[in-house]
Design an enzyme around this catalytic site. Structure first.
Site, PDB file in Angstrom:
ATOM      1  N   GLY A 101      -1.296  -1.053   0.182  1.00  0.00           N
ATOM      2  CA  GLY A 101      -2.525  -0.984  -0.599  1.00  0.00           C
ATOM      3  C   GLY A 101      -3.317   0.239  -0.182  1.00  0.00           C
ATOM      4  CG  LEU A 102      -4.356   1.240   3.263  1.00  0.00           C
ATOM      5  CD1 LEU A 102      -2.933   1.441   3.721  1.00  0.00           C
ATOM      6  CD2 LEU A 102      -5.324   1.637   4.367  1.00  0.00           C
ATOM      7  CG  HIS A 103      -4.652   1.427  -3.881  1.00  0.00           C
ATOM      8  ND1 HIS A 103      -3.417   1.173  -3.326  1.00  0.00           N
ATOM      9  CD2 HIS A 103      -4.807   0.526  -4.866  1.00  0.00           C
ATOM     10  CE1 HIS A 103      -2.852   0.163  -3.962  1.00  0.00           C
ATOM     11  NE2 HIS A 103      -3.684  -0.260  -4.905  1.00  0.00           N
ATOM     12  CB  ALA A 104     -10.449   0.865  -5.252  1.00  0.00           C
TER      13      ALA A 104
END
Ligand code: T46
Length: 141
Positions: A53-56
């Site tokens: 992930g590590l995102h929007a």
């Protein structure tokens, strides 16, 4: 587990229809899934100590379900953070757009299925936490 942040993320309890043969859970667009499903993908074979992930997403809404095993989500709307453990095929995590997410502590048998309301689009990703915070504050301050 604390309260969910209802506008940015929410836990949905799915119905398990079980009998002597086992269990079955159904997912239906705009019924127990709060959008029209355009894409389904699943994440599996994740190695120990990996963070994904590590995102929007600027626009995308998604629902994540651990159909086997378990993993943990860190969710962040720019103001609040919460960790949610997905450890049951009847626990669905709805994530609205503009929600930062990180996934970790995947069990060796984890199969994380994700439903999305749009096809894959790399330009929808915000991969820098600083850019994400800047956009949140620009929109809401
Ligand atoms: C999210 C979390 C929960 C595609 O080609 N099509 C797709 O539909 C997706 C989702 C990914 N990809 C490609 C892009 C990368 O080359 O698959 C590779 C791995 O994707 P990514 O690094 O984005 O995977 P995660 O686990 O970091 O994030 C994924 C989703 O991308 C993201 O939308 O919210 O799961």
């Amino acid at each position: 587990m604390g309260q969910t942040n209802a506008s940015s993320w929410q836990l949905i309890e799915l119905q398990s229809m079980g009998d002597e043969r086992g269990c079955l859970t159904a997912l239906e667009s705009e019924k127990n899934i709060p959008f029209a499903i355009q894409r389904v993908y699943y994440i599996y074979g994740t190695l120990p100590n990996i963070r994904r992930g590590l995102h929007a997403h600027r626009d995308l809404q998604q629902v994540a379900i651990c159909v086997a095993g378990n993993c943990t989500f860190l969710l962040d709307d720019g103001y609040h953070r919460q960790e949610i453990v997905l450890d049951s095929p009847t626990k669905a995590l709805y994530m609205n757009s503009m929600t930062w997410r990180e996934m970790f502590d995947f069990s060796h048998d984890c199969v994380l299925m994700v439903l999305a309301n749009h096809h894959y689009d790399e330009s929808d990703y915000i991969r820098s936490y600083e850019d994400f915070r800047r956009l949140v504050y620009a929109n809401y301050s």
